[in-house]
Design a protein around this motif. Structure first.
Motif, short mmCIF file in Angstrom:
data_model
loop_
_atom_site.label_atom_id
_atom_site.label_comp_id
_atom_site.label_asym_id
_atom_site.label_seq_id
_atom_site.Cartn_x
_atom_site.Cartn_y
_atom_site.Cartn_z
N PHE A 50 40.35 52.18 26.81
CA PHE A 50 40.56 51.67 28.15
C PHE A 50 42.04 51.85 28.41
O PHE A 50 42.86 51.45 27.59
CB PHE A 50 40.16 50.19 28.21
N ALA A 51 42.38 52.53 29.54
CA ALA A 51 43.77 52.96 29.73
C ALA A 51 44.35 52.46 31.06
O ALA A 51 44.58 53.25 31.97
CB ALA A 51 43.83 54.48 29.66
N PRO A 52 44.58 51.17 31.18
CA PRO A 52 45.11 50.66 32.45
C PRO A 52 46.61 50.91 32.59
O PRO A 52 47.33 50.98 31.59
CB PRO A 52 44.85 49.15 32.35
N SER A 53 47.05 51.06 33.83
CA SER A 53 48.49 51.09 34.10
C SER A 53 48.91 49.65 34.35
O SER A 53 48.28 48.98 35.16
CB SER A 53 48.78 51.93 35.34
N PRO A 54 49.95 49.18 33.69
CA PRO A 54 50.31 47.76 33.85
C PRO A 54 51.11 47.52 35.13
O PRO A 54 52.26 47.09 35.09
CB PRO A 54 51.14 47.48 32.60
N THR A 55 50.48 47.80 36.26
CA THR A 55 51.16 47.64 37.55
C THR A 55 50.52 46.51 38.35
O THR A 55 50.81 46.34 39.53
CB THR A 55 51.10 48.95 38.35
N GLY A 56 49.62 45.76 37.74
CA GLY A 56 48.97 44.65 38.42
C GLY A 56 47.99 43.99 37.48
O GLY A 56 47.86 44.42 36.33
N ARG A 57 47.32 42.96 37.99
CA ARG A 57 46.31 42.27 37.18
C ARG A 57 45.03 43.11 37.13
O ARG A 57 44.79 43.93 38.00
CB ARG A 57 45.97 40.91 37.80
N LEU A 58 44.21 42.89 36.13
CA LEU A 58 42.94 43.59 36.05
C LEU A 58 42.03 43.09 37.17
O LEU A 58 41.92 41.89 37.38
CB LEU A 58 42.25 43.32 34.71
N HIS A 59 41.43 44.00 37.90
CA HIS A 59 40.47 43.60 38.92
C HIS A 59 39.07 43.98 38.46
O HIS A 59 38.88 44.59 37.40
CB HIS A 59 40.82 44.21 40.28
N VAL A 60 38.12 43.63 39.29
CA VAL A 60 36.72 43.76 38.87
C VAL A 60 36.35 45.20 38.47
O VAL A 60 35.60 45.42 37.53
CB VAL A 60 35.81 43.17 39.97
N GLY A 61 36.96 46.19 39.15
CA GLY A 61 36.69 47.58 38.79
C GLY A 61 37.23 47.93 37.41
O GLY A 61 36.56 48.59 36.61
N ASN A 62 38.44 47.47 37.11
CA ASN A 62 39.03 47.72 35.78
C ASN A 62 38.21 47.03 34.69
O ASN A 62 37.99 47.58 33.62
CB ASN A 62 40.45 47.16 35.64
#
Ligand code: GLU
Length: 447
Positions: A6-18
């Motif tokens: 899982f590769a999120p960009s840390p530019t915000g909180r996790l939302h339901v899609g993430n």
């Protein structure tokens, strides 16, 4: 062994899609059960130093832990720059990256011309036409190049997508992607492929918006001498009235937690939303894992509906074991109390309000003269030596007053709880206790 990430960009909180993407990657890695346990990796895509924030990295870790989606390892792109540099050099030597000098404005003009002629806005590879002298002239003007990956146009790009089936792209219909900016910073495409190779990722599962990136990245894997992983692209998530993006802020992991939703409810819903399997209030992860199968994923956008989350949440709370709430209920709160109150809750945190009804003080409504007399009678008839004080009481009152139905039950409930509805009185009355119950009935009778 299956390895997902899982590769999120840390530019915000996790939302339901993430959350959905993270969950499905975790499930894909773990679905084999204990025997064939795969790895689920967290990769923090923080190459964009300006927009990436440490607080979001922390929040991502906290959110995943709260959801019970624990990574087997974590990597951060900002710590892996040397790897990208090495891959870049390798591709440069192989003639697969080239410098380009067009300004954003020039590119925009080219795009507009193509579009106005009804042609697809594909980059014309103008930079490849430049001579050594042309490039030297640009450098002399102080213009540093950005870098493009040179797609191989010889063969179509194909893969068997885990959700979408056979995919085929003509590389000549794609622009050579910019992989590095003039200031040396990286765009997402190359570092991601380098990491997937280095981390041994076997399965990339991500949103449909990445399909054309996959076509390009497949050529990058090959150019770097690696076998591309398996790819699967899930349909996007939409809200019940269409696009989700506007409301994503209100559908963040932090908001769900604040609103008192159970992580199990979010997981149960997102695990199956958009698949052909029914969404059910399944709290056991093992059960969800058993049925996880990419072939059940639909091609149509998955619809997220907060009412459905609410419904699943309530159903999860109704089956929640006492151990789960022990942490936030008072010491004298018993398992019997939990069982009595649980069916009335939509959120587990509401138990505190219900417990307040048991322990008091409660506020009673105004009663009619007639009801006051009736409640006085009830105070006298109350008998806690009976096996079931509530049924003993209502049975006796029915006999002695001739009341029945609502007239029999409602004043009692109102006097004893201050509410018009709520937990089963048969279970609630013993929790309130004899003295307190008699006191409430007497108080109501006296007005
Ligand atoms: N950081 C990328 C994104 O959030 C990762 C995409 C991928 O899974 O490769 O879109």
């Amino acid at each position: 062994m299956t390895t997902t990430r899982f590769a999120p960009s840390p530019t915000g909180r996790l939302h339901v899609g993430n959350i959905r993407t993270a969950l499905h990657n975790w499930m894909l890695a773990k679905k084999g059960g204990a025997k064939e346990q795969g790895r689920f990796m967290l990769r923090i895509d923080d190459t964009d130093a300006e927009r990436s924030k440490e607080e979001y990295v922390e929040a991502i870790r906290t959110d995943l832990a709260w959801l019970g989606i624990s990574p087997d390892g974590e990597e951060r792109q900002s710590a892996r720059m040397a790897l990208y540099e090495a891959a870049f050099e390798k591709l440069r030597e192989a003639g697969r990256v080239y410098p380009a000098y067009e300004t954003a404005q020039e590119l925009e003009v080219k795009r507009k011309i193509l579009l106005s002629r009804g042609l697809p806005p594909i980059y014309d590879r103008g930079a490849l036409e430049m001579s050594e002298a042309d490039r030297a002239a640009k450098e002399a003007e102080g213009i540093a190049p950005h870098w493009r990956f040179k797609l191989d146009h010889d063969e179509p790009i194909t893969w068997e997508d885990g959700v979408r089936g056979s995919q085929k792209f003509d590389p000549a219909q794609l622009s050579d992607p910019v992989i590095r900016r003039a200031d040396g910073s990286w765009l997402y495409m190359l570092p991601s492929a380098v990491d997937d190779i280095d981390m041994g990722v076997t399965d990339v599962l991500r949103g449909e918006d990445h399909v054309s990136n996959t076509a390009v990245q497949i050529q990058m894997f090959t150019a770097l001498g690696a076998q591309p992983p398996s790819f699967a692209h899930e349909a996007l998530l939409v809200g019940k009235e269409g696009k989700l993006s506007k409301r994503l802020g209100s559908l963040g992991c932090d908001a769900f937690r604040e609103q008192g939703y159970e992580p199990e409810a979010i997981v149960a819903l997102l695990a199956r939303l958009g698949t052909s399997l029914p969404v059910e209030p399944i709290a056991e992860r093992e059960k969800l894992l058993e049925t996880f199968d990419l072939s059940t994923f639909g091609r149509a956008p998955a619809k997220f509906d907060d009412n459905e989350l609410h419904r699943i949440n309530a159903a999860i709370v109704h089956q929640m074991p006492f151990e789960k709430v022990r942490g936030f209920v008072p010491d004298d709160f018993t398992e019997a109390a939990w069982h009595a109150i649980r069916p009335n809750l939509e959120k587990a945190s509401e138990v505190v309000e219900w417990w307040q009804i048991v322990t008091g003080p409660i506020e009673q409504p105004e009663f009619s003269e007639d009801d006051r007399e009736y409640l006085g009678e009830a105070a006298r008839q109350l008998d806690f030596d009976a096996d079931d004080p509530w049924h003993a009481l209502t049975g006796a009152l029915k006999e002695s007053t001739g009341r029945k139905g609502k007239a029999l039950f409602l004043p009692l409930r109102q006097a004893l709880t201050g509410m018009n509805h709520g937990p089963d009185m048969g279970e609630l009355l013993p929790l309130i206790g004899e003295d307190e119950a008699r006191e409430r009935l007497t108080r109501a009778a006296n007005g």
